[in-house]
Design a protein around this motif. Sequence first.
Motif, PDB file in Angstrom:
ATOM      1  N   GLU A 133       0.853  -1.201   0.000  1.00 43.37           N
ATOM      2  CA  GLU A 133       0.000   0.000   0.000  1.00 43.37           C
ATOM      3  C   GLU A 133       0.879   1.239   0.000  1.00 43.37           C
ATOM      4  O   GLU A 133       1.884   1.305   0.707  1.00 43.37           O
ATOM      5  N   ARG A 134       0.503   2.206  -0.828  1.00 40.08           N
ATOM      6  CA  ARG A 134       1.262   3.453  -0.909  1.00 40.08           C
ATOM      7  C   ARG A 134       0.379   4.633  -0.495  1.00 40.08           C
ATOM      8  O   ARG A 134      -0.782   4.684  -0.860  1.00 40.08           O
ATOM      9  N   PRO A 135       0.938   5.604   0.262  1.00 41.43           N
ATOM     10  CA  PRO A 135       2.284   5.579   0.798  1.00 41.43           C
ATOM     11  C   PRO A 135       2.481   4.397   1.746  1.00 41.43           C
ATOM     12  O   PRO A 135       1.569   4.033   2.489  1.00 41.43           O
ATOM     13  N   SER A 136       3.665   3.821   1.724  1.00 39.75           N
ATOM     14  CA  SER A 136       3.961   2.696   2.601  1.00 39.75           C
ATOM     15  C   SER A 136       4.077   3.173   4.041  1.00 39.75           C
ATOM     16  O   SER A 136       4.144   4.378   4.323  1.00 39.75           O
ATOM     17  N   LYS A 137       4.129   2.221   4.956  1.00 32.78           N
ATOM     18  CA  LYS A 137       4.289   2.559   6.369  1.00 32.78           C
ATOM     19  C   LYS A 137       5.565   3.355   6.587  1.00 32.78           C
ATOM     20  O   LYS A 137       5.590   4.328   7.349  1.00 32.78           O
ATOM     21  N   SER A 138       6.634   2.954   5.896  1.00 29.38           N
ATOM     22  CA  SER A 138       7.911   3.657   6.042  1.00 29.38           C
ATOM     23  C   SER A 138       7.853   5.060   5.456  1.00 29.38           C
ATOM     24  O   SER A 138       8.407   6.018   6.015  1.00 29.38           O
ATOM     25  N   GLU A 139       7.178   5.219   4.306  1.00 27.31           N
ATOM     26  CA  GLU A 139       7.052   6.538   3.687  1.00 27.31           C
ATOM     27  C   GLU A 139       6.226   7.472   4.565  1.00 27.31           C
ATOM     28  O   GLU A 139       6.546   8.664   4.689  1.00 27.31           O
ATOM     29  N   ARG A 140       5.190   6.939   5.180  1.00 30.21           N
ATOM     30  CA  ARG A 140       4.395   7.750   6.119  1.00 30.21           C
ATOM     31  C   ARG A 140       5.253   8.168   7.311  1.00 30.21           C
ATOM     32  O   ARG A 140       5.176   9.301   7.798  1.00 30.21           O
ATOM     33  N   TYR A 141       6.065   7.242   7.770  1.00 29.31           N
ATOM     34  CA  TYR A 141       6.955   7.545   8.897  1.00 29.31           C
ATOM     35  C   TYR A 141       7.944   8.652   8.530  1.00 29.31           C
ATOM     36  O   TYR A 141       8.163   9.602   9.294  1.00 29.31           O
ATOM     37  N   LEU A 142       8.532   8.540   7.344  1.00 31.14           N
ATOM     38  CA  LEU A 142       9.486   9.563   6.893  1.00 31.14           C
ATOM     39  C   LEU A 142       8.819  10.928   6.774  1.00 31.14           C
ATOM     40  O   LEU A 142       9.410  11.963   7.112  1.00 31.14           O
ATOM     41  N   ALA A 143       7.575  10.942   6.280  1.00 28.85           N
ATOM     42  CA  ALA A 143       6.842  12.207   6.151  1.00 28.85           C
ATOM     43  C   ALA A 143       6.580  12.830   7.521  1.00 28.85           C
ATOM     44  O   ALA A 143       6.706  14.049   7.705  1.00 28.85           O
ATOM     45  N   GLU A 144       6.231  11.994   8.492  1.00 26.44           N
ATOM     46  CA  GLU A 144       5.996  12.515   9.839  1.00 26.44           C
ATOM     47  C   GLU A 144       7.284  13.082  10.439  1.00 26.44           C
ATOM     48  O   GLU A 144       7.283  14.145  11.068  1.00 26.44           O
ATOM     49  N   VAL A 145       8.408  12.366  10.229  1.00 28.21           N
ATOM     50  CA  VAL A 145       9.700  12.858  10.702  1.00 28.21           C
ATOM     51  C   VAL A 145      10.035  14.199  10.044  1.00 28.21           C
ATOM     52  O   VAL A 145      10.505  15.136  10.701  1.00 28.21           O
ATOM     53  N   GLN A 146       9.771  14.290   8.738  1.00 27.98           N
ATOM     54  CA  GLN A 146      10.032  15.543   8.027  1.00 27.98           C
ATOM     55  C   GLN A 146       9.191  16.670   8.610  1.00 27.98           C
ATOM     56  O   GLN A 146       9.683  17.796   8.788  1.00 27.98           O
ATOM     57  N   GLY A 147       7.925  16.390   8.918  1.00 26.56           N
ATOM     58  CA  GLY A 147       7.060  17.390   9.529  1.00 26.56           C
ATOM     59  C   GLY A 147       7.570  17.848  10.883  1.00 26.56           C
ATOM     60  O   GLY A 147       7.557  19.048  11.199  1.00 26.56           O
ATOM     61  N   LYS A 148       8.050  16.896  11.697  1.00 28.40           N
ATOM     62  CA  LYS A 148       8.589  17.248  13.013  1.00 28.40           C
ATOM     63  C   LYS A 148       9.801  18.167  12.873  1.00 28.40           C
ATOM     64  O   LYS A 148       9.918  19.179  13.571  1.00 28.40           O
ATOM     65  N   ASN A 149      10.720  17.779  11.989  1.00 34.60           N
ATOM     66  CA  ASN A 149      11.924  18.592  11.802  1.00 34.60           C
ATOM     67  C   ASN A 149      11.593  19.987  11.284  1.00 34.60           C
ATOM     68  O   ASN A 149      12.179  20.988  11.708  1.00 34.60           O
ATOM     69  N   PHE A 150      10.646  20.044  10.358  1.00 33.80           N
ATOM     70  CA  PHE A 150      10.288  21.339   9.771  1.00 33.80           C
ATOM     71  C   PHE A 150       9.626  22.241  10.807  1.00 33.80           C
ATOM     72  O   PHE A 150       9.867  23.457  10.831  1.00 33.80           O
ATOM     73  N   ALA A 151       8.807  21.658  11.663  1.00 35.98           N
ATOM     74  CA  ALA A 151       8.121  22.446  12.692  1.00 35.98           C
ATOM     75  C   ALA A 151       9.125  23.123  13.620  1.00 35.98           C
ATOM     76  O   ALA A 151       8.936  24.278  14.028  1.00 35.98           O
ATOM     77  N   LYS A 152      10.208  22.420  13.945  1.00 33.09           N
ATOM     78  CA  LYS A 152      11.227  23.002  14.824  1.00 33.09           C
ATOM     79  C   LYS A 152      11.849  24.245  14.188  1.00 33.09           C
ATOM     80  O   LYS A 152      12.061  25.258  14.850  1.00 33.09           O
ATOM     81  N   VAL A 153      12.133  24.150  12.894  1.00 35.33           N
ATOM     82  CA  VAL A 153      12.738  25.282  12.192  1.00 35.33           C
ATOM     83  C   VAL A 153      11.755  26.443  12.091  1.00 35.33           C
ATOM     84  O   VAL A 153      12.102  27.602  12.352  1.00 35.33           O
ATOM     85  N   ALA A 154      10.507  26.133  11.706  1.00 31.83           N
ATOM     86  CA  ALA A 154       9.491  27.184  11.549  1.00 31.83           C
ATOM     87  C   ALA A 154       9.243  27.912  12.861  1.00 31.83           C
ATOM     88  O   ALA A 154       9.142  29.144  12.898  1.00 31.83           O
ATOM     89  N   TYR A 155       9.173  27.152  13.943  1.00 33.32           N
ATOM     90  CA  TYR A 155       8.906  27.770  15.246  1.00 33.32           C
ATOM     91  C   TYR A 155      10.106  28.593  15.711  1.00 33.32           C
ATOM     92  O   TYR A 155       9.943  29.686  16.262  1.00 33.32           O
ATOM     93  N   ALA A 156      11.305  28.073  15.470  1.00 36.63           N
ATOM     94  CA  ALA A 156      12.509  28.796  15.883  1.00 36.63           C
ATOM     95  C   ALA A 156      12.648  30.113  15.129  1.00 36.63           C
ATOM     96  O   ALA A 156      12.967  31.154  15.726  1.00 36.63           O
ATOM     97  N   LEU A 157      12.404  30.087  13.813  1.00 35.44           N
ATOM     98  CA  LEU A 157      12.514  31.317  13.022  1.00 35.44           C
ATOM     99  C   LEU A 157      11.423  32.306  13.399  1.00 35.44           C
ATOM    100  O   LEU A 157      11.656  33.516  13.428  1.00 35.44           O
ATOM    101  N   ARG A 158      10.237  31.803  13.698  1.00 39.92           N
ATOM    102  CA  ARG A 158       9.152  32.690  14.125  1.00 39.92           C
ATOM    103  C   ARG A 158       9.513  33.360  15.440  1.00 39.92           C
ATOM    104  O   ARG A 158       9.327  34.568  15.611  1.00 39.92           O
ATOM    105  N   SER A 159      10.046  32.580  16.390  1.00 41.08           N
ATOM    106  CA  SER A 159      10.435  33.140  17.680  1.00 41.08           C
ATOM    107  C   SER A 159      11.531  34.167  17.511  1.00 41.08           C
ATOM    108  O   SER A 159      11.558  35.194  18.184  1.00 41.08           O
ATOM    109  N   ASP A 160      12.459  33.906  16.573  1.00 41.38           N
ATOM    110  CA  ASP A 160      13.541  34.844  16.312  1.00 41.38           C
ATOM    111  C   ASP A 160      13.005  36.154  15.760  1.00 41.38           C
ATOM    112  O   ASP A 160      13.451  37.238  16.137  1.00 41.38           O
TER     113      ASP A 160
END
Length: 381
Positions: A189-216
């Motif tokens: 099934e696509r997205p696969s379980k691993s692809e969904r996991y990678l997307a969630e990880v990407q979202g987590k990492n991006f949120a940290k950057v977005a929040y940090a730049l906003r705070s700055d």
Amino acid sequence: MKKTYSFLIGILVLFIINTAMAQEQKAKVLVLIYSDNGGTYELAKEIAKGIESGQNVQAIIKQVKASENPKLKNIPVATVEELSTYDGIAFGSPVYFGNISTAMSEFLSKTISLWSSHALEGKPATVFMSAGSGAGKELALQSFWNSLAVHGMVLVPNGISGYENIDKNIPQGNSVLGTTSLASLNSVERPSKSERYLAEVQGKNFAKVAYALRSDEKTKSVNKVGVAEKDINQVLKDKNIVLPSLPKPVGNYELYARSGNLIFINQVALKDGKIVNPGKIGVNVTEEQVKEATTVTMLNVLAILKEAVGGDLNRVKKCVQLIGTFNTPDTYTKHAELMNPASNLTVEIFGEKGKHTRNTSGASSLPVGSSVSIQAIFEVE
């Protein structure tokens, strides 16, 4: 019983206030997609899940074009103008022959005004794609990056985040530039379980950057004497200034127009569908009544301005100019006094950013019998 009831009401009110304050403090990230058959949308949901996992960033999924696909038809459509109101944008698209989709390309081609006004410079961006067989996925991701780099956006790649935890027994859409899904490989099934996991990880990492730049950015938002600028929403609350609901156009025109980073607004003294204190000064209305109408008109202008900046008046950088026209006899000369309530209200709300150039004049008549008409120009983020 009454004391218990009052206590519970108090707790509920505090909860609502705290929730509202928490929402205001959150960064907002747009997950902007085009999806043919729902594959990109499935990845978008995982990206959004990762973005919101830290609880200090809100993810909003929108698409660049309306779809008749049952999976997609209820997703709201984004406008080009609203892009600058977010603290970061995650872009998602299918791969079309080693490139981004036609619909996404057409949408990005409309962002020339944002480019010319530097509206997206410094805002973080990340990309993800539904990549069919996977052929050309790196080319497509790179083409996405090229378009966003021209805007001066801060590009946030996924790198090898999450790679150690994916299933390596089947082909996966992992890429250092952004998550992809190998949509045409039907063995799983696509997205696969691993692809969904990678997307969630990407979202987590991006949120940290977005929040940090906003705070700055909020840290940098200080005035010349080193005092943080006041939150406009709090200013309105403290001064008990209530903006009205948006007036309805009475002709074939829009409530505001945006050109680059300038907002243009024209309004009259309309309140609850009726003109406040209509007529000509000295004939039907007094100077004090016209001043009241001027305040009503300026509140209408500010309500429309709030709509134009996506509901956040803190994105207003400067009131550039106010032009007031009044229904007066030919011999009348005190137009400036009639306009003062509008100028005072603007400075009261925006402080130094509210100081503006101004012009006032008289007219033999004004639309719908209004005693005042105000034209306003604001510079916004």
